[in-house]
Design an enzyme around this catalytic site. Structure first.
Site, mmCIF file in Angstrom:
data_model
loop_
_atom_site.group_PDB
_atom_site.id
_atom_site.type_symbol
_atom_site.label_atom_id
_atom_site.label_comp_id
_atom_site.label_asym_id
_atom_site.label_seq_id
_atom_site.Cartn_x
_atom_site.Cartn_y
_atom_site.Cartn_z
ATOM 1 N N GLU A 27 -48.933 58.998 -63.328
ATOM 2 C CA GLU A 27 -49.877 59.888 -63.508
ATOM 3 C C GLU A 27 -51.123 59.683 -62.756
ATOM 4 O OE1 GLU A 27 -50.129 59.613 -67.815
ATOM 5 O OE2 GLU A 27 -48.267 59.922 -68.141
ATOM 6 N N ASN A 42 -44.640 58.960 -60.561
ATOM 7 C CA ASN A 42 -44.168 59.495 -61.897
ATOM 8 C C ASN A 42 -45.287 60.330 -62.644
ATOM 9 O OD1 ASN A 42 -41.914 59.831 -63.840
ATOM 10 N ND2 ASN A 42 -43.427 58.367 -65.074
ATOM 11 N N HIS A 62 -42.062 66.528 -70.241
ATOM 12 C CA HIS A 62 -42.740 66.522 -71.568
ATOM 13 C C HIS A 62 -43.015 67.888 -71.835
ATOM 14 C CE1 HIS A 62 -42.733 62.189 -72.674
ATOM 15 N NE2 HIS A 62 -43.666 62.123 -71.377
ATOM 16 N N GLU A 89 -38.596 61.529 -68.778
ATOM 17 C CA GLU A 89 -39.388 61.382 -69.761
ATOM 18 C C GLU A 89 -38.967 62.673 -70.797
ATOM 19 O OE1 GLU A 89 -43.100 59.697 -69.930
ATOM 20 O OE2 GLU A 89 -42.922 58.405 -68.390
ATOM 21 N N ASP A 124 -38.545 65.685 -73.057
ATOM 22 C CA ASP A 124 -38.575 65.955 -74.877
ATOM 23 C C ASP A 124 -38.909 67.279 -74.730
ATOM 24 O OD1 ASP A 124 -41.204 65.231 -74.447
ATOM 25 O OD2 ASP A 124 -40.967 63.377 -75.757
HETATM 26 O O1 9MR Z 1 -43.938 56.211 -75.702
HETATM 27 C C1 9MR Z 1 -45.044 55.810 -75.236
HETATM 28 C C2 9MR Z 1 -45.783 55.463 -76.606
HETATM 29 O O2 9MR Z 1 -45.206 54.711 -77.567
HETATM 30 C C3 9MR Z 1 -47.104 54.897 -76.321
HETATM 31 O O3 9MR Z 1 -47.913 54.922 -77.617
HETATM 32 C C4 9MR Z 1 -47.857 55.855 -75.450
HETATM 33 C C5 9MR Z 1 -49.196 55.385 -75.290
HETATM 34 O O4 9MR Z 1 -49.969 56.504 -74.148
HETATM 35 O O5 9MR Z 1 -47.206 55.921 -74.107
HETATM 36 C C6 9MR Z 1 -45.707 56.568 -74.239
HETATM 37 O O6 9MR Z 1 -45.318 56.761 -73.327
HETATM 38 C C7 9MR Z 1 -45.900 57.510 -72.292
HETATM 39 C C8 9MR Z 1 -45.355 57.052 -71.088
HETATM 40 O O7 9MR Z 1 -45.626 55.684 -70.747
HETATM 41 C C9 9MR Z 1 -45.958 57.784 -69.826
HETATM 42 N N1 9MR Z 1 -45.964 59.167 -69.899
HETATM 43 C C10 9MR Z 1 -46.086 59.710 -71.283
HETATM 44 C C11 9MR Z 1 -45.647 58.968 -72.313
HETATM 45 C C12 9MR Z 1 -46.077 59.702 -73.602
HETATM 46 O O8 9MR Z 1 -47.353 59.373 -73.889
#
Ligand code: 9MR
Length: 349
Positions: A163, A204, A240, A269, A271
């Site tokens: 990011e 990513n 996402h 990732e 969804d």
């Molecule tokens: O799935 C992850 C969640 O459990 C955490 O609370 C969150 C914190 O920001 O991060 C989520 O995963 C993220 C991933 O590491 C990077 N891309 C976005 C994902 C969703 O927030």
């Protein structure tokens, strides 16, 4: 072309109805065998189909059973992030990541390392003070190399920088960017490569599925990095998605332009969230999106695989982050497959 596709879809839709009704349709079912898993179906295309998971969920046995059987790849949702792996400066803890790697090994699943450099989920010791450029470079290098060395031979790919860009394609003003300038990305890739010359190194991000300012920024950066010989091997498209914002129609073309730079791509990732309540119509639309994104990856030679961001609505991050939204994954909260699951199967079949 269109009619063939339409015919295929109708056949697919019919199969979905039959499968949903418990009627066996495929040759495997006729022979009385278990139907192939998503992992096996993807493998036939030389791709993987995976899921993220997270340590607290691993005590849920029905959940881990499906995680271990249906998927060919696992990404730790949190366990390999900086806050978890270096909770005090210079003190490393790989317990959570190791737990997931061991589980994956027991099921012969590939593991994606996630993630080395990210502005979020950093430990307090790092965020609570100022750093000179020299100090932060040393901290970053040590973090990257210690973690990559620890997982050498155990992960097939790393999300090295996560990011890094804003929506308009400018660099995100993270502590790394502000202190070290944009060169931190090339440095991070080089350091990771030194620590494990075989692992695939990715950048990513989310909202880069469609062609637009943010994915253009990655395209330009990837081109520059390749031209300079920086070890970059792939781009991860988080995907996402949300029904209310529309499907990214240029996804396939976008994946292809990165392939043409000599890079792998993957959907990392996935969804597809919706405003609740989930209706039959929304779930059908969601299924179509899962079908399309699977087809898009299969259509691009260097799109190496797809990972959903956990597989069941029971453990989705969405409801906590987007109040009123959810139902984003192919299995519901009771671990029952939803229309999206059947759509993915059909796309892979
Ligand atoms: O799935 C992850 C969640 O459990 C955490 O609370 C969150 C914190 O920001 O991060 C989520 O995963 C993220 C991933 O590491 C990077 N891309 C976005 C994902 C969703 O927030």
């Amino acid at each position: 072309m269109r009619t063939a596709r339409t015919r295929l879809r109708l056949a697919g839709a019919l199969a979905t109805v039959l499968v949903a009704a418990g009627v066996a349709t495929g040759p495997a079912a006729q022979a009385g065998q278990a139907p192939p898993t998503l992992a096996e179906l993807a493998q036939r295309h030389g791709r993987y189909f995976g899921s993220a998971t997270d340590n607290p969920e691993l005590t849920d046995e029905p959940y881990t059973a499906l995680l271990g059987s249906e998927f060919g790849q696992i990404t730790p949702g949190n366990g390999m992030k900086w806050y978890a792996t270096e909770p005090q400066q210079g003190v490393f803890d790989f317990t959570q990541g190791d737990e997931i790697v061991n589980l994956a090994r027991a099921h012969r699943q590939k593991v994606r390392g996630h993630t080395l450099v990210w502005h979020s989920q950093l430990p307090d010791w790092l965020t609570s003070r100022d750093w000179t450029a020299a100090e932060l470079r040393a901290v970053l290098k040590k973090h990257i190399q210690t973690e990559v060395r620890h997982y050498r031979g155990k992960v097939f790919a790393w999300d090295v920088v996560n990011e890094a860009f804003n929506e308009d394609g400018t660099y995100r003003e993270t502590v790394f960017y502000k202190t070290l300038g944009p060169g931190y990305i090339a440095d991070a890739l080089r350091w990771a490569h030194q620590a494990d010359p075989r692992v695939k190194l990715y950048l990513n991000d989310y909202n880069i599925e469609a062609i637009g300012p943010k994915s253009d920024a990655y395209y330009q950066l990837a081109k520059e990095l390749k031209a300079k010989g920086v070890p970059l091997h792939g781009i991860g498209f988080q995907a996402h998605l949300a029904l209310q914002y529309g499907y990214p129609d240029t996804l396939e073309d976008n994946l292809r332009r990165f392939s043409r730079l000599g890079l792998d791509t993957s959907l990392t990732e996935v969804d597809v969230r919706m405003q609740l309540p989930a209706t039959e119509e929304k779930l059908a639309q969601q299924a179509e999106w899962y079908r399309e994104l699977t087809e898009a990856c299969l259509a691009v030679r260097r799109c190496v695989g797809i990972t959903i961001w956990d597989y069941t609505d029971k453990y989705s991050w969405i409801p906590a982050f987007f109040p009123g939204e959810g139902a984003a994954l192919p299995w519901d909260e009771q671990l029952r497959p939803k229309p999206a699951y059947y759509a993915i199967r059909e796309a892979l079949s």
